[in-house]
Write an enzyme that holds these catalytic residues in place. Sequence first.
Site, PDB file in Angstrom:
ATOM      1  N   HIS A 256       0.878  -1.161   0.072  1.00  0.00           N
ATOM      2  CA  HIS A 256       0.097   0.039  -0.127  1.00  0.00           C
ATOM      3  C   HIS A 256       0.862   1.272   0.057  1.00  0.00           C
ATOM      4  O   HIS A 256       0.663   2.167  -0.937  1.00  0.00           O
ATOM      5  CB  HIS A 256      -0.964  -0.003   1.272  1.00  0.00           C
ATOM      6  N   GLU A 257       1.744   1.373   0.837  1.00  0.00           N
ATOM      7  CA  GLU A 257       2.851   2.464   1.139  1.00  0.00           C
ATOM      8  C   GLU A 257       3.585   2.536  -0.176  1.00  0.00           C
ATOM      9  O   GLU A 257       3.818   3.927  -0.491  1.00  0.00           O
ATOM     10  CB  GLU A 257       3.437   2.566   2.418  1.00  0.00           C
TER      11      GLU A 257
END
Length: 491
Positions: A256-257
Amino acid sequence: MTAYDELMAFERETQALGQVAGRLGWDQETMMPRGAADQRSEEMAAMEGVLHTRRTDPRLEDWLGKAVASDDVAAANLRLIRRSVDRATKIPVRLAAEIARVTSKAQGIWAEARAGEDVAAFLPTFEKVLRLKREEGAALAAGTDKSVYDAMLDDYEPEATAQSLSEMFDALRPRLVDLRARVLAAEAPKALSGSFDEAGQLALSTKLALGFGYDLSTGRIDKAVHPFSSGSGADVRITTRTNPVDPFNCFYSTIHEVGHAAYEQAIDPAYRLTPLGSGVSMGVHESQSRIYENQLGRSAAFTGWLYGQMRDQFGDFGVADAESFYKLVNRVSDGFIRTEADEVQYNLHVLLRFDLERALISGDLALRDLEAAWNDRFRADFGFAVDKPSNGVLQDVHWSVGLFGYFPTYTLGNVYAGCLHQALRKDIPDLDDDLGRGDTRRATTWLKEAVQQHGGLYTPVEVITKAGGMAPSVEPLLDYLETKFAGLYAL
């Protein structure tokens, strides 16, 4: 030098100082000694004072009045600088510095209250944050037809309004609630069991980060309580977290990051330290992190590859085959935590926060009643009671640092991701062949060319419309979710 040249030289220095201020925030979350919190709050306030003075410098108006745009890039730079000046000049430097000081300190107080399950310990500080942010919102809304909340929202998603988002979310809710009910009524796959050592989790999460295109020569991965991405251009850092019984938390937080970080790293280098040199909005930013994490990272093809990686790293961990692993990764189950929620229920967590924060800002909800309102709404939406504050009103860092208007961009990002995924699959119909080998390059290259390289050149709606071939709509996301989970749960 022309007026435009002088303006951009000044802007580059301001942008560079903004990056330094961001690095102070990254350090506070990752490496700063606990005892440095009070001093750091003063440092943050000082930096914000310097930045605010530059953003309201009288020379900006003169340069803007004389500058001539020679191309679309220059026109976009002038548009964004004008917007920044108009907003900054409405906020007194005293208020800007005080918000930076109080929110920096509040972050540590929130973390301690969360660890101690003590809402009351946070409320006095939260009241200060809320009062200051209301004052800021009122200043930004003055002389416009915007509400205070809409003025706050504009910091994260320009051109969006509470009304437009409410209409979008109202269109999402019925099909989401219906899908959730049907899925939870079906038999769920067995939950993951066992313990997974931290070193193994971090090793595999680094492999995932690299596999999704994260450039560690201009980035780094650290641990934090709440995963985040920070920076732009040639210095873009991410954090993740580990849990010995839930390695997916680490893996998918990392992916996600990386979605956020890859966006920043892929922006045209010519835009660095200019208004175009970062993501155009938090909604578009979230579209990248969510499509990396979910439509790509949780797909049947990619999880088939990840299953083999898990076995290589941890040996036999009790999952029989790749199909069972795919079902396990996408398991829908009751839970309290937004960041750990499955795709079906994630947006319901966001809508709860969207409604509560609007009520806080308007004054319809008193701060002393927030915990009870959260718990009542959670029970109504999810069917069970919050057991402790860290699983409820204290779970997210956002309000402690004054990020009112941020939460709805998470669901907006999911909507944007649905549109982008539909276009991506149309352009690369055999994408699963790549994902089954753990190869994301064609997908991430498509996203880089369609979305990421442009930075702030276009408005949020323009960039999604150009990339997706249609105006943003909830239908692609809902169709994707219903198709995927109907197959997973034999609905």
